[in-house]
Design a protein around this motif. Structure first.
Motif, PDB file in Angstrom:
ATOM      1  N   ARG A 263       0.845  -1.184   0.000  1.00 44.83           N
ATOM      2  CA  ARG A 263       0.000   0.000   0.000  1.00 44.83           C
ATOM      3  C   ARG A 263       0.888   1.244   0.000  1.00 44.83           C
ATOM      4  N   PRO A 264       0.396   2.335  -0.580  1.00 45.00           N
ATOM      5  CA  PRO A 264       1.182   3.581  -0.546  1.00 45.00           C
ATOM      6  C   PRO A 264       1.429   4.025   0.898  1.00 45.00           C
ATOM      7  N   LEU A 265       2.592   4.598   1.140  1.00 42.23           N
ATOM      8  CA  LEU A 265       2.914   5.162   2.451  1.00 42.23           C
ATOM      9  C   LEU A 265       2.624   6.655   2.401  1.00 42.23           C
ATOM     10  N   LEU A 266       1.612   7.078   3.150  1.00 40.33           N
ATOM     11  CA  LEU A 266       1.255   8.494   3.241  1.00 40.33           C
ATOM     12  C   LEU A 266       2.032   9.096   4.409  1.00 40.33           C
ATOM     13  N   ILE A 267       2.864  10.088   4.105  1.00 38.15           N
ATOM     14  CA  ILE A 267       3.736  10.680   5.113  1.00 38.15           C
ATOM     15  C   ILE A 267       3.350  12.131   5.335  1.00 38.15           C
ATOM     16  N   LYS A 268       3.097  12.466   6.584  1.00 39.17           N
ATOM     17  CA  LYS A 268       2.843  13.846   6.959  1.00 39.17           C
ATOM     18  C   LYS A 268       3.891  14.282   7.984  1.00 39.17           C
ATOM     19  N   GLY A 269       3.981  15.575   8.191  1.00 41.35           N
ATOM     20  CA  GLY A 269       4.945  16.123   9.137  1.00 41.35           C
ATOM     21  C   GLY A 269       5.213  17.572   8.802  1.00 41.35           C
ATOM     22  N   GLU A 270       5.866  18.265   9.710  1.00 43.49           N
ATOM     23  CA  GLU A 270       6.209  19.663   9.455  1.00 43.49           C
ATOM     24  C   GLU A 270       7.057  19.784   8.191  1.00 43.49           C
ATOM     25  N   PRO A 271       6.898  20.885   7.435  1.00 44.04           N
ATOM     26  CA  PRO A 271       7.802  21.113   6.297  1.00 44.04           C
ATOM     27  C   PRO A 271       9.260  21.113   6.779  1.00 44.04           C
ATOM     28  N   GLY A 272      10.117  20.477   5.997  1.00 44.31           N
ATOM     29  CA  GLY A 272      11.531  20.456   6.350  1.00 44.31           C
ATOM     30  C   GLY A 272      11.943  19.312   7.238  1.00 44.31           C
ATOM     31  N   THR A 273      11.063  18.313   7.437  1.00 51.51           N
ATOM     32  CA  THR A 273      11.411  17.177   8.296  1.00 51.51           C
ATOM     33  C   THR A 273      11.869  15.967   7.499  1.00 51.51           C
ATOM     34  N   GLY A 274      12.078  16.111   6.189  1.00 51.90           N
ATOM     35  CA  GLY A 274      12.670  15.024   5.402  1.00 51.90           C
ATOM     36  C   GLY A 274      11.675  14.084   4.758  1.00 51.90           C
ATOM     37  N   LYS A 275      10.452  14.549   4.506  1.00 57.16           N
ATOM     38  CA  LYS A 275       9.446  13.656   3.903  1.00 57.16           C
ATOM     39  C   LYS A 275       9.836  13.275   2.472  1.00 57.16           C
ATOM     40  N   THR A 276      10.198  14.279   1.687  1.00 57.01           N
ATOM     41  CA  THR A 276      10.582  14.015   0.296  1.00 57.01           C
ATOM     42  C   THR A 276      11.877  13.219   0.230  1.00 57.01           C
ATOM     43  N   MET A 277      12.817  13.578   1.074  1.00 62.02           N
ATOM     44  CA  MET A 277      14.117  12.911   1.076  1.00 62.02           C
ATOM     45  C   MET A 277      13.998  11.431   1.426  1.00 62.02           C
ATOM     46  N   LEU A 278      12.971  11.069   2.205  1.00 62.93           N
ATOM     47  CA  LEU A 278      12.804   9.671   2.599  1.00 62.93           C
ATOM     48  C   LEU A 278      12.682   8.776   1.377  1.00 62.93           C
ATOM     49  N   ALA A 279      11.826   9.149   0.428  1.00 64.69           N
ATOM     50  CA  ALA A 279      11.649   8.334  -0.775  1.00 64.69           C
ATOM     51  C   ALA A 279      12.966   8.203  -1.536  1.00 64.69           C
ATOM     52  N   GLU A 280      13.720   9.304  -1.616  1.00 67.60           N
ATOM     53  CA  GLU A 280      14.995   9.281  -2.326  1.00 67.60           C
ATOM     54  C   GLU A 280      15.974   8.325  -1.660  1.00 67.60           C
ATOM     55  N   GLU A 281      16.020   8.354  -0.337  1.00 67.98           N
ATOM     56  CA  GLU A 281      16.967   7.512   0.386  1.00 67.98           C
ATOM     57  C   GLU A 281      16.542   6.044   0.392  1.00 67.98           C
ATOM     58  N   VAL A 282      15.239   5.776   0.412  1.00 73.39           N
ATOM     59  CA  VAL A 282      14.766   4.389   0.326  1.00 73.39           C
ATOM     60  C   VAL A 282      15.166   3.799  -1.021  1.00 73.39           C
ATOM     61  N   ALA A 283      14.997   4.595  -2.083  1.00 76.53           N
ATOM     62  CA  ALA A 283      15.378   4.124  -3.420  1.00 76.53           C
ATOM     63  C   ALA A 283      16.870   3.793  -3.475  1.00 76.53           C
ATOM     64  N   VAL A 284      17.694   4.668  -2.899  1.00 77.60           N
ATOM     65  CA  VAL A 284      19.149   4.429  -2.890  1.00 77.60           C
ATOM     66  C   VAL A 284      19.479   3.196  -2.054  1.00 77.60           C
ATOM     67  N   ALA A 285      18.879   3.106  -0.860  1.00 77.15           N
ATOM     68  CA  ALA A 285      19.192   1.997   0.053  1.00 77.15           C
ATOM     69  C   ALA A 285      18.792   0.649  -0.528  1.00 77.15           C
ATOM     70  N   LEU A 286      17.670   0.602  -1.261  1.00 77.23           N
ATOM     71  CA  LEU A 286      17.188  -0.663  -1.822  1.00 77.23           C
ATOM     72  C   LEU A 286      17.697  -0.893  -3.242  1.00 77.23           C
ATOM     73  N   GLY A 287      18.420   0.080  -3.786  1.00 78.79           N
ATOM     74  CA  GLY A 287      18.966  -0.062  -5.125  1.00 78.79           C
ATOM     75  C   GLY A 287      17.906  -0.076  -6.206  1.00 78.79           C
TER      76      GLY A 287
END
Length: 280
Positions: free
Chosen positions: A27-51
């Motif tokens: 299922r899609p992961l819906l992420i909320k949080g204050e702006p600047g807490t790394g929500k967008t960066m999470l997807a980028e880092e998951v992609a890198v970590a999982l190759g």
């Protein structure tokens, strides 16, 4: 396929658990949080970590759900037909594949980021219900049913500017990124500035968290703004004593423009400073 964090992203245990739960449930992961807490960066880092390859769809107020699937360029086809271009015989030449189509036909699992979904029209999430649920859609122009070869790992971020429909929320795994505590924040800073002086970091964190606790701030400074501020403190060689001194409580922090981003908050802080001086 499990996410255990990365060297460039400090993920708390509950965040890693949420990512892996989303992968398990498909299922899609819906992420909320204050702006600047790394929500967008999470997807980028998951992609890198999982190759895995990353496909990003950054949402604007004018974005339509159809654009994530495909767009048909009828104007270009009309122009080519007037010029006698042979390409007009194949309508597929004028179908531009969107992020979801690219993810569906990819040879391997992909990571898809739908960034700031709450910027779009209220009907935008509902228009993607079937596609995200069944992982398929129909292209009427080419009369083609497009089905996902591999179910992508979908990250959806929101800044809570609009409420999302219940039917959409039901299809997501939800996680709220809490603002980092001091210990986690220090780990985040260590990733960006491993050689920063510990005394400077300690005093800067003290000022930063005191500032966040000021009542009435319209926009509290975020993690990304702390990182920018520390970069300036180091670049300008601001000594820790400047932050530690009693004077800092009765004046704006040095280079405060990196932390306070609107005039209302600056005026509020200046009024508090004035009151503190009056009470000395």
């Amino acid at each position: 396929m499990r996410f255990e964090g990365s060297a460039q992203y400090v993920a708390t245990p509950d965040l890693k658990l949420a990512v892996n739960a989303s992968v398990t449930l498909q299922r899609p992961l819906l992420i909320k949080g204050e702006p600047g807490t790394g929500k967008t960066m999470l997807a980028e880092e998951v992609a890198v970590a999982l190759g895995l390859p990353l496909l990003q769809w950054h949402i604007k107020s004018t974005t339509k759900a159809q654009q994530g699937l495909y767009e048909y360029d009828a104007v270009a086809r009309l122009r080519d037909s007037q010029l006698g271009d042979e390409r007009v015989r194949d309508i597929g030449h004028y179908v531009v594949k969107g992020v979801l189509w690219q993810a569906f036909e990819a040879e391997t699992t992909t990571v898809v980021l739908i960034d700031e979904i709450d910027k779009a029209d209220i009907e935008f999430p509902n228009d993607l219900l079937r596609e995200l649920d069944r992982m398929e859609f129909y292209c009427y122009e080419t009369r083609q049913l497009v089905q996902a070869r591999h179910r992508p790992i979908v990250f959806i971020t929101s800044n809570n500017e609009k409420e999302l429909p219940d039917a959409f929320l039901r299809r997501c795994f939800f996680h709220y990124i809490k603002f980092p505590d001091r210990e986690t924040m220090q780990k985040i800073v260590d990733v960006h500035y491993p050689d920063i002086k510990k005394t400077l970091l300690r005093e800067a964190l003290e000022v930063f968290f005191e500032l966040r606790e000021v009542p009435g701030l319209k926009k509290k400074p975020s993690t990304s703004e702390l990182i920018d501020w520390l970069k300036l403190l180091v670049a300008e060689d601001i000594p820790p004593e400047v932050l530690r001194s009693k004077e800092h409580k009765t004046s704006l922090p040095p280079l405060a423009g990196a932390l306070l981003k609107n005039e209302q908050d600056v005026h509020l802080f200046e009024r508090l400073i004035f009151m503190a001086r009056q009470n000395r």
